[in-house]
Design a protein around this motif. Structure first.
Motif, PDB file in Angstrom:
ATOM      1  N   GLU A 122       0.830  -1.208   0.000  1.00  0.00           N
ATOM      2  CA  GLU A 122       0.000   0.000   0.000  1.00  0.00           C
ATOM      3  C   GLU A 122       0.864   1.257   0.000  1.00  0.00           C
ATOM      4  O   GLU A 122       0.607   2.199  -0.752  1.00  0.00           O
ATOM      5  CB  GLU A 122      -0.933  -0.011   1.210  1.00  0.00           C
ATOM      6  CG  GLU A 122      -2.026   1.021   1.130  1.00  0.00           C
ATOM      7  CD  GLU A 122      -2.992   0.794  -0.014  1.00  0.00           C
ATOM      8  OE1 GLU A 122      -3.478   1.801  -0.570  1.00  0.00           O
ATOM      9  OE2 GLU A 122      -3.283  -0.366  -0.360  1.00  0.00           O
ATOM     10  N   ILE A 123       1.896   1.292   0.826  1.00  0.00           N
ATOM     11  CA  ILE A 123       2.776   2.460   0.884  1.00  0.00           C
ATOM     12  C   ILE A 123       3.529   2.609  -0.436  1.00  0.00           C
ATOM     13  O   ILE A 123       3.652   3.709  -0.981  1.00  0.00           O
ATOM     14  CB  ILE A 123       3.736   2.361   2.089  1.00  0.00           C
ATOM     15  CG1 ILE A 123       2.936   2.534   3.381  1.00  0.00           C
ATOM     16  CG2 ILE A 123       4.843   3.404   2.001  1.00  0.00           C
ATOM     17  CD1 ILE A 123       3.714   2.290   4.648  1.00  0.00           C
TER      18      ILE A 123
ATOM     19  N   ILE B 229      14.989   1.201 -12.871  1.00  0.00           N
ATOM     20  CA  ILE B 229      15.187   1.392 -11.434  1.00  0.00           C
ATOM     21  C   ILE B 229      13.883   1.666 -10.691  1.00  0.00           C
ATOM     22  O   ILE B 229      13.816   1.511  -9.476  1.00  0.00           O
ATOM     23  CB  ILE B 229      16.205   2.528 -11.186  1.00  0.00           C
ATOM     24  CG1 ILE B 229      16.692   2.473  -9.738  1.00  0.00           C
ATOM     25  CG2 ILE B 229      15.610   3.892 -11.495  1.00  0.00           C
ATOM     26  CD1 ILE B 229      17.852   3.390  -9.447  1.00  0.00           C
ATOM     27  N   ASN B 230      12.818   2.045 -11.407  1.00  0.00           N
ATOM     28  CA  ASN B 230      11.613   2.517 -10.733  1.00  0.00           C
ATOM     29  C   ASN B 230      11.045   1.536  -9.709  1.00  0.00           C
ATOM     30  O   ASN B 230      10.676   1.926  -8.619  1.00  0.00           O
ATOM     31  CB  ASN B 230      10.543   2.983 -11.712  1.00  0.00           C
ATOM     32  CG  ASN B 230       9.970   1.880 -12.554  1.00  0.00           C
ATOM     33  OD1 ASN B 230      10.320   0.711 -12.420  1.00  0.00           O
ATOM     34  ND2 ASN B 230       9.101   2.252 -13.465  1.00  0.00           N
ATOM     35  N   GLY B 231      10.948   0.263 -10.018  1.00  0.00           N
ATOM     36  CA  GLY B 231      10.427  -0.696  -9.047  1.00  0.00           C
ATOM     37  C   GLY B 231      11.280  -0.766  -7.803  1.00  0.00           C
ATOM     38  O   GLY B 231      10.771  -0.812  -6.681  1.00  0.00           O
TER      39      GLY B 231
ATOM     40  N   SER C  82      10.228   0.453  -3.920  1.00  0.00           N
ATOM     41  CA  SER C  82      10.366  -0.518  -2.831  1.00  0.00           C
ATOM     42  C   SER C  82      11.311   0.014  -1.761  1.00  0.00           C
ATOM     43  O   SER C  82      11.036  -0.109  -0.559  1.00  0.00           O
ATOM     44  CB  SER C  82      10.893  -1.850  -3.371  1.00  0.00           C
ATOM     45  OG  SER C  82       9.928  -2.431  -4.213  1.00  0.00           O
ATOM     46  N   TYR C  83      12.404   0.602  -2.173  1.00  0.00           N
ATOM     47  CA  TYR C  83      13.364   1.181  -1.231  1.00  0.00           C
ATOM     48  C   TYR C  83      12.704   2.288  -0.397  1.00  0.00           C
ATOM     49  O   TYR C  83      12.822   2.327   0.824  1.00  0.00           O
ATOM     50  CB  TYR C  83      14.559   1.739  -2.011  1.00  0.00           C
ATOM     51  CG  TYR C  83      15.532   2.517  -1.165  1.00  0.00           C
ATOM     52  CD1 TYR C  83      16.519   1.869  -0.428  1.00  0.00           C
ATOM     53  CD2 TYR C  83      15.464   3.914  -1.113  1.00  0.00           C
ATOM     54  CE1 TYR C  83      17.404   2.592   0.345  1.00  0.00           C
ATOM     55  CE2 TYR C  83      16.353   4.628  -0.338  1.00  0.00           C
ATOM     56  CZ  TYR C  83      17.329   3.962   0.392  1.00  0.00           C
ATOM     57  OH  TYR C  83      18.204   4.673   1.160  1.00  0.00           O
ATOM     58  N   THR C  84      11.988   3.161  -1.066  1.00  0.00           N
ATOM     59  CA  THR C  84      11.336   4.283  -0.395  1.00  0.00           C
ATOM     60  C   THR C  84      10.264   3.791   0.581  1.00  0.00           C
ATOM     61  O   THR C  84      10.172   4.284   1.707  1.00  0.00           O
ATOM     62  CB  THR C  84      10.724   5.238  -1.437  1.00  0.00           C
ATOM     63  OG1 THR C  84      11.743   5.614  -2.371  1.00  0.00           O
ATOM     64  CG2 THR C  84      10.177   6.484  -0.792  1.00  0.00           C
TER      65      THR C  84
ATOM     66  N   ILE D  91       8.592   2.668   6.185  1.00  0.00           N
ATOM     67  CA  ILE D  91       8.155   1.676   7.174  1.00  0.00           C
ATOM     68  C   ILE D  91       9.211   1.548   8.268  1.00  0.00           C
ATOM     69  O   ILE D  91       8.878   1.367   9.440  1.00  0.00           O
ATOM     70  CB  ILE D  91       7.851   0.319   6.506  1.00  0.00           C
ATOM     71  CG1 ILE D  91       6.614   0.440   5.614  1.00  0.00           C
ATOM     72  CG2 ILE D  91       7.631  -0.770   7.559  1.00  0.00           C
ATOM     73  CD1 ILE D  91       6.321  -0.784   4.773  1.00  0.00           C
ATOM     74  N   GLY D  92      10.479   1.671   7.891  1.00  0.00           N
ATOM     75  CA  GLY D  92      11.549   1.629   8.883  1.00  0.00           C
ATOM     76  C   GLY D  92      11.397   2.713   9.935  1.00  0.00           C
ATOM     77  O   GLY D  92      11.635   2.472  11.132  1.00  0.00           O
TER      78      GLY D  92
END
Length: 185
Positions: A125-126, A142-144, A148-150, A155-156
């Motif tokens: 969701e995020i 790189i977009n995926g 995911s990193y962001t 969440i971190g």
């Protein structure tokens, strides 16, 4: 059935709260309709009038909270078209208000005792919110990975806040986020 009927709204809020109470000590698959009804002080007929199974309650609750998350994420954009992170007022950041408002849910989702399924649902969701954000569009392969990193970085922050038992205020968390994003660490 009118979903805006106050009786229905109150009943569903009561059922959602009962489910959250039960999820503190049990996994979703361990919760039975009978115990949810007892916790919510409703009869089985009322439950089955609104839902087919316990999973439907969780899905509805999750969707409701994620809609609130999306609204909170979009809060800084309400009065502007392009977001300038360096000029962003921490008071306009709404995500940590959302987390605090739904603290009981996040305590369950982020608990080590629950299935990682909840984490991935939150992550998806995020990530989806970041992907739909016009200010974070990236090009190429790189977009995926970027989204995911962001999402995991965000969440971190929530996990760290959870580990600290949500002791910092929402305003302090907003400042923390902006300091990190603006590399003022």
């Amino acid at each position: 059935m009118n979903k805006n009927d106050l009786r229905i709204v109150k009943t569903k809020i009561n059922i959602h709260q009962a489910l959250l109470n039960l999820l503190k000590n049990k996994s979703l698959s361990q919760i039975k309709v009978t115990e949810l009804c007892k916790e919510a002080s409703i009869n089985r007929g009322t439950f089955y009038f609104h839902y087919e199974e316990i999973g439907d309650v969780f899905k509805e609750l999750f969707e409701k909270i994620m809609l609130d998350l999306k609204d909170s994420y979009n809060e800084p954009y309400r009065h502007i078209t392009v977001l300038d992170i360096e000029k962003l007022d921490p008071k306009t950041v709404g995500i940590f208000h959302h987390v605090k408002k739904h603290e009981q849910f996040y305590r369950i989702v982020l608990s080590r005792e629950v299935s990682t399924t909840y984490y991935y649902m939150l992550f998806d969701e995020i990530r989806s919110n970041f992907m739909s954000d016009k200010n974070t569009q990236v090009r190429g392969d790189i977009n995926g990975y970027f989204y995911s990193y962001t999402a995991n970085a965000f969440i971190g922050l929530i996990i760290e806040w959870y580990r600290r038992d949500f002791k910092e205020s929402v305003d302090e968390m907003n400042v923390q986020l902006l300091n990190i994003v603006n590399l003022k660490i």
